[in-house]
Design a protein around this motif. Sequence first.
Motif, short mmCIF file in Angstrom:
data_model
loop_
_atom_site.label_atom_id
_atom_site.label_comp_id
_atom_site.label_asym_id
_atom_site.label_seq_id
_atom_site.Cartn_x
_atom_site.Cartn_y
_atom_site.Cartn_z
N MET A 183 -20.35 -13.87 3.94
CA MET A 183 -20.40 -12.55 4.58
C MET A 183 -19.52 -11.55 3.85
O MET A 183 -19.79 -10.33 3.87
N MET A 184 -18.47 -12.00 3.19
CA MET A 184 -17.60 -11.08 2.46
C MET A 184 -18.35 -10.36 1.34
O MET A 184 -18.11 -9.19 1.06
N GLY A 185 -19.25 -11.07 0.68
CA GLY A 185 -20.05 -10.43 -0.37
C GLY A 185 -20.89 -9.30 0.18
O GLY A 185 -20.97 -8.21 -0.40
N ALA A 186 -21.52 -9.53 1.33
CA ALA A 186 -22.34 -8.48 1.95
C ALA A 186 -21.47 -7.31 2.42
O ALA A 186 -21.89 -6.15 2.38
N THR A 187 -20.25 -7.61 2.86
CA THR A 187 -19.34 -6.55 3.29
C THR A 187 -19.00 -5.62 2.14
O THR A 187 -18.98 -4.39 2.28
N PHE B 203 -34.61 -10.73 -7.77
CA PHE B 203 -33.91 -11.57 -6.79
C PHE B 203 -34.70 -11.66 -5.49
O PHE B 203 -34.78 -12.72 -4.88
N ASN B 204 -35.26 -10.54 -5.04
CA ASN B 204 -36.01 -10.55 -3.78
C ASN B 204 -37.31 -11.34 -3.91
O ASN B 204 -37.69 -12.09 -2.99
N GLU B 205 -38.02 -11.20 -5.03
CA GLU B 205 -39.27 -11.96 -5.22
C GLU B 205 -38.98 -13.46 -5.33
O GLU B 205 -39.72 -14.28 -4.79
N PHE B 206 -37.91 -13.80 -6.03
CA PHE B 206 -37.56 -15.21 -6.16
C PHE B 206 -37.22 -15.80 -4.79
O PHE B 206 -37.65 -16.91 -4.45
N THR B 207 -36.45 -15.05 -4.00
CA THR B 207 -36.08 -15.54 -2.67
C THR B 207 -37.29 -15.70 -1.77
O THR B 207 -37.40 -16.68 -1.00
N LEU C 90 -23.16 -13.89 -4.78
CA LEU C 90 -23.88 -13.38 -5.96
C LEU C 90 -25.28 -12.91 -5.60
O LEU C 90 -25.75 -11.88 -6.12
N ASN C 91 -25.96 -13.63 -4.73
CA ASN C 91 -27.30 -13.19 -4.34
C ASN C 91 -27.25 -11.87 -3.58
O ASN C 91 -28.14 -11.03 -3.73
N SER C 92 -26.21 -11.66 -2.76
CA SER C 92 -26.07 -10.37 -2.07
C SER C 92 -25.78 -9.26 -3.06
O SER C 92 -26.32 -8.16 -2.94
N PHE C 93 -24.91 -9.54 -4.04
CA PHE C 93 -24.56 -8.53 -5.04
C PHE C 93 -25.79 -8.06 -5.79
O PHE C 93 -26.06 -6.85 -5.90
N HIS D 71 -34.86 -19.42 -1.36
CA HIS D 71 -33.44 -19.24 -1.65
C HIS D 71 -33.31 -18.33 -2.87
O HIS D 71 -34.27 -18.11 -3.61
N GLY D 72 -32.13 -17.80 -3.09
CA GLY D 72 -31.92 -16.88 -4.20
C GLY D 72 -31.88 -17.59 -5.53
O GLY D 72 -31.77 -18.82 -5.61
N PRO D 73 -31.95 -16.83 -6.64
CA PRO D 73 -31.89 -17.45 -7.98
C PRO D 73 -30.59 -18.19 -8.23
O PRO D 73 -30.57 -19.18 -8.97
N VAL D 74 -29.49 -17.72 -7.63
CA VAL D 74 -28.20 -18.41 -7.77
C VAL D 74 -28.16 -19.53 -6.75
O VAL D 74 -28.10 -19.29 -5.54
N LYS D 75 -28.20 -20.76 -7.23
CA LYS D 75 -28.23 -21.92 -6.32
C LYS D 75 -27.32 -22.99 -6.89
O LYS D 75 -27.68 -23.71 -7.83
N THR D 76 -26.12 -23.07 -6.36
CA THR D 76 -25.15 -24.08 -6.76
C THR D 76 -24.78 -24.91 -5.53
O THR D 76 -25.33 -24.73 -4.44
N ASP D 77 -23.82 -25.79 -5.71
CA ASP D 77 -23.38 -26.60 -4.57
C ASP D 77 -22.57 -25.79 -3.57
O ASP D 77 -22.40 -26.23 -2.42
#
Length: 548
Positions: free
Chosen positions: A307-311, A458-462, A481-484, A467-473
Amino acid sequence: MVETNPAAVPPPTQAPPLQPPLPTVARPPPPVYPPHEQLQQLQFCIHSNPSWHETFLFAFQHYIVMLGSIVMISTTLVPLMGGNNGDKARVIQTLLFMSGVNTLLQTFIGTRLPTVMNASFAFVIPVMSTIKDFAFRNFDNDHQRFVHTMRAIQGSMIVSSFVNILIGYSKLWGSCSRFFSPLSMVPVVCVVGLGLFGRGFPQLAECVEIGLPMLILLVILQQYLKNMHERLHFVFERFGLLFCMVVVWSFAAVLTASGAYNSVKENTKQHCRTDRSYLISSAPWIKVPYPFQWGAPIFSASHVFGMMGATFVSAIESTGTHFATARLAGATPPPAHVITRSIGLQGVGMLLEGIFGAAVGSAASVENAGLLGLTRIGSRRAVQISTGFMIFFSIFGKFGALFASIPLPIFAAIYCILFGLVAAIGISFIQFTNHNSLRNLYILGLALFLGISVPQYFNEFTASAGHGPVKTDGGWFNDILNSFFSSAPTVAMLVATVLDNTLQAMNTAAERGLPWWIPFQNRKGDLRNDEFYAYPLRIHSLVPTRYL
């Protein structure tokens, strides 16, 4: 010696007679339009106000315009949480209530611009992650899952709100805004409007027979028919939006009652019929949103960091909208200290939203900024009065549900015009720079293109992968990163600001428009800063505020 035959010698050619020169026609020089710090066609700006009955109608228009985003977000998120129609009605009421409170805070002690604070799509990505985390857990019923999800969102919003509070009241955001220039504001403000194209015609096309007539009628009525008579000019320019909405909404009700959508797909019924929201039957007559209405908040580190990224993204989007609002309200560009206190107060508003249990955080409303340009009314008082409609309809649910049941393609048709106006305001900042400089054109072109292209990827991939293009553990890292990179203003601001301050920056201050820009960014750099942005006890009548 060879004798020549005189008859064989061709006669000498004679030069054609001289023609009198054509008279030179004096061409008038092309018109030169000097830069204007303020738009000259505003009828009322930030301090000037129309009559009281007109002001109330303008305020109601602001309420109607901002309502569409709240309905779109609630319609998308609440069913995924497991909520029913009654839960959706309560979420809409809470978002409306908090929008009214936050708008009052911003217009009185924030930027003091006629800016409406509304639910932001920037928070959809971390909220969706929270929804997915609880989707596979065991609950007794869907309503329990909905309440549990709302409590988790509530906790993450409370903690992450301190991001904006810290970068605002520590003056960090104001220090960062010193790197802005008119050149970097062009792509940022442009994509604040253009980056929302998905809420425009694609949403309108979900029900073309309603959305397209709304768009065409509004353009014809508000731009063409107003010139037929002086009285029509007054009515259609200022209140044409309400008139068109009533006409098309009535048309949609007739189509629904006549059975035109009885045999169509369920998705078409959802977007075209006027009785598919089920809000009127589900909303309570009277319900006052109160703190922790869903229960005690749940705090989870992964949800908080996401949520901090979206903020932070909402702070960037609000900054671009504030600059557009200032220009459409007849004010000068907001100084750095005004922007930073606005972001700090936005964090306070988000803290309140977490306490009251809103589904998403808020940001400055782009559609309401466009409404200032559509009506040419930039009055702060009209926006402040609009908060009365927001709070009233959030408490008396049945009345608010009536307007919330307007089909979404009608809102989308309005947004096609309003978002375009905000994008055009971004273009107007280029007049203060050298727009024949290849350096400036390079920065503008790259920032605009990447600002639209990267979020689209990013939106088309999601949408296709879930899920977004950035997918880690680390789920929180993915959400940040996906919000950014799903936010067009964030990408545009990053590209434009970095290039503008590193690419031949020392020798191109005048080309970047800094001699015009810097005085407005200092507290005492221009006398009008106090006129537009100081608190009421410090305001002095320094400049005329009514433009005819």
